[in-house]
Design a protein around this motif. Structure first.
Motif, PDB file in Angstrom:
ATOM      1  N   GLU A  18     -22.258 -32.338  26.847  1.00  0.00           N
ATOM      2  CA  GLU A  18     -21.231 -33.290  26.955  1.00  0.00           C
ATOM      3  C   GLU A  18     -20.027 -32.618  26.075  1.00  0.00           C
ATOM      4  OE1 GLU A  18     -22.344 -37.005  25.407  1.00  0.00           O
ATOM      5  OE2 GLU A  18     -23.970 -37.000  26.982  1.00  0.00           O
ATOM      6  N   VAL A  19     -19.378 -31.465  26.577  1.00  0.00           N
ATOM      7  CA  VAL A  19     -18.334 -30.778  25.998  1.00  0.00           C
ATOM      8  C   VAL A  19     -17.314 -30.630  27.079  1.00  0.00           C
ATOM      9  CG1 VAL A  19     -19.526 -29.427  24.538  1.00  0.00           C
ATOM     10  CG2 VAL A  19     -19.215 -28.589  26.496  1.00  0.00           C
ATOM     11  N   GLU A  20     -16.014 -30.478  26.379  1.00  0.00           N
ATOM     12  CA  GLU A  20     -14.728 -30.404  27.497  1.00  0.00           C
ATOM     13  C   GLU A  20     -14.932 -29.023  28.126  1.00  0.00           C
ATOM     14  OE1 GLU A  20     -11.463 -31.881  28.902  1.00  0.00           O
ATOM     15  OE2 GLU A  20     -12.660 -32.937  27.481  1.00  0.00           O
ATOM     16  N   PHE A  21     -14.619 -29.211  29.516  1.00  0.00           N
ATOM     17  CA  PHE A  21     -14.675 -28.141  29.987  1.00  0.00           C
ATOM     18  C   PHE A  21     -13.290 -27.121  30.200  1.00  0.00           C
ATOM     19  CE2 PHE A  21     -13.527 -25.815  34.422  1.00  0.00           C
ATOM     20  CZ  PHE A  21     -14.726 -25.050  34.433  1.00  0.00           C
ATOM     21  N   ASP A  22     -13.806 -25.909  29.615  1.00  0.00           N
ATOM     22  CA  ASP A  22     -12.294 -24.900  29.053  1.00  0.00           C
ATOM     23  C   ASP A  22     -12.673 -23.576  30.075  1.00  0.00           C
ATOM     24  OD1 ASP A  22     -14.620 -23.624  27.987  1.00  0.00           O
ATOM     25  OD2 ASP A  22     -13.684 -23.786  26.056  1.00  0.00           O
ATOM     26  N   LEU A  52     -24.098 -28.846  20.312  1.00  0.00           N
ATOM     27  CA  LEU A  52     -24.877 -29.248  21.651  1.00  0.00           C
ATOM     28  C   LEU A  52     -25.995 -30.030  21.506  1.00  0.00           C
ATOM     29  CD1 LEU A  52     -24.261 -25.931  23.719  1.00  0.00           C
ATOM     30  CD2 LEU A  52     -22.739 -28.050  23.647  1.00  0.00           C
ATOM     31  N   TRP A  53     -26.647 -29.707  20.202  1.00  0.00           N
ATOM     32  CA  TRP A  53     -27.956 -30.432  20.263  1.00  0.00           C
ATOM     33  C   TRP A  53     -28.007 -31.953  20.321  1.00  0.00           C
ATOM     34  CZ3 TRP A  53     -32.934 -28.639  20.295  1.00  0.00           C
ATOM     35  CH2 TRP A  53     -33.809 -29.556  20.072  1.00  0.00           C
ATOM     36  N   ASN A  54     -29.142 -32.216  20.881  1.00  0.00           N
ATOM     37  CA  ASN A  54     -29.536 -33.664  20.880  1.00  0.00           C
ATOM     38  C   ASN A  54     -31.013 -33.702  21.033  1.00  0.00           C
ATOM     39  OD1 ASN A  54     -30.412 -36.005  22.635  1.00  0.00           O
ATOM     40  ND2 ASN A  54     -28.544 -36.365  23.448  1.00  0.00           N
ATOM     41  N   ASP A  55     -31.395 -34.890  20.220  1.00  0.00           N
ATOM     42  CA  ASP A  55     -32.863 -35.221  19.917  1.00  0.00           C
ATOM     43  C   ASP A  55     -33.652 -35.059  21.292  1.00  0.00           C
ATOM     44  OD1 ASP A  55     -32.695 -34.675  17.160  1.00  0.00           O
ATOM     45  OD2 ASP A  55     -32.681 -37.014  16.877  1.00  0.00           O
ATOM     46  N   MET A  56     -33.115 -35.374  22.167  1.00  0.00           N
ATOM     47  CA  MET A  56     -33.924 -35.430  23.544  1.00  0.00           C
ATOM     48  C   MET A  56     -34.560 -34.023  23.845  1.00  0.00           C
ATOM     49  SD  MET A  56     -32.145 -35.500  27.501  1.00  0.00           S
ATOM     50  CE  MET A  56     -31.848 -33.854  27.139  1.00  0.00           C
ATOM     51  N   TYR A  57     -33.840 -32.983  23.360  1.00  0.00           N
ATOM     52  CA  TYR A  57     -34.285 -31.531  23.580  1.00  0.00           C
ATOM     53  C   TYR A  57     -35.584 -31.375  22.882  1.00  0.00           C
ATOM     54  CZ  TYR A  57     -29.750 -30.442  25.849  1.00  0.00           C
ATOM     55  OH  TYR A  57     -28.729 -30.474  26.698  1.00  0.00           O
ATOM     56  N   LYS A  58     -36.040 -32.364  21.942  1.00  0.00           N
ATOM     57  CA  LYS A  58     -37.403 -31.953  21.242  1.00  0.00           C
ATOM     58  C   LYS A  58     -38.569 -31.982  22.265  1.00  0.00           C
ATOM     59  CE  LYS A  58     -36.184 -33.590  16.545  1.00  0.00           C
ATOM     60  NZ  LYS A  58     -36.574 -34.591  15.578  1.00  0.00           N
ATOM     61  N   ALA A  59     -38.308 -32.538  23.435  1.00  0.00           N
ATOM     62  CA  ALA A  59     -39.335 -32.678  24.548  1.00  0.00           C
ATOM     63  C   ALA A  59     -39.449 -31.171  25.061  1.00  0.00           C
ATOM     64  CB  ALA A  59     -38.916 -33.454  25.770  1.00  0.00           C
TER      65      ALA A  59
END
Length: 164
Positions: A43-47, A101-108
């Motif tokens: 979820e970052v702006e496309f540059d 970019l990190w989101n705790d969902m990535y802990k999976a």
């Protein structure tokens, strides 16, 4: 090839891929075959750059290291939007970007969290894109039906190639 400005192309592509949760990242394997993998869209702006997280120990990351030319595909079938982005992959080590970019969902995938030594940041530098955009399912189906009945080419919406 469209002659719109780079800034306009980035805005257009960015708006089209915004909110697409998953993309398909295609790499070339050791034997020359194309192989696609689902990746979580950041979820970052496309540059002009696309960012993903992968595992250093994966075949996909090894393939990108050896052959960095890749393709990323996005689709919103319910909106009639399809985007294909070609670019060059770079394997990046950047703690600040990982924090962004990190989101705790990535802990999976990375049980040790942001400190997991297997995390690989992947930056795709987009060189160009092609998109297809229709007016929606009903209009597309009507255009297809009209084409079949009249023997003319169906009008299915807009298709453009842009350089980035």
């Amino acid at each position: 090839m469209s002659d719109i400005t780079r800034e306009d192309a980035l805005k257009k592509i960015g708006a089209m891929i915004k909110d697409v949760k998953f993309a398909m990242l295609t790499v070339q394997s050791d034997n020359g075959h194309l192989k696609a993998h689902p990746m979580t869209t950041q979820e970052v702006e496309f540059d002009g750059d696309l960012w993903f997280l992968g595992g250093k120990d994966t075949e996909q990351v090894r393939n990108m290291a050896a052959r960095p030319q890749v393709n990323v595909s996005y689709s919103k079938p319910d909106k009639g939007i399809y985007v294909s982005v070609q670019g060059t992959a770079a394997l990046v080590e950047d703690r600040a970007k990982l924090d962004e970019l990190w989101n705790d969902m990535y802990k999976a995938y990375f049980p040790e969290g942001k400190d997991d030594p297997n995390i690989q940041l992947i930056r795709i530098e987009a060189h160009g894109a092609e998109y297809w955009e229709s007016d929606g399912k009903i209009r597309s189906l009507l255009g297809l039906a009209k084409g079949l009945l009249t023997g003319t080419q169906a009008k299915q919406g807009e298709n453009e190639r842009v350089s980035l």
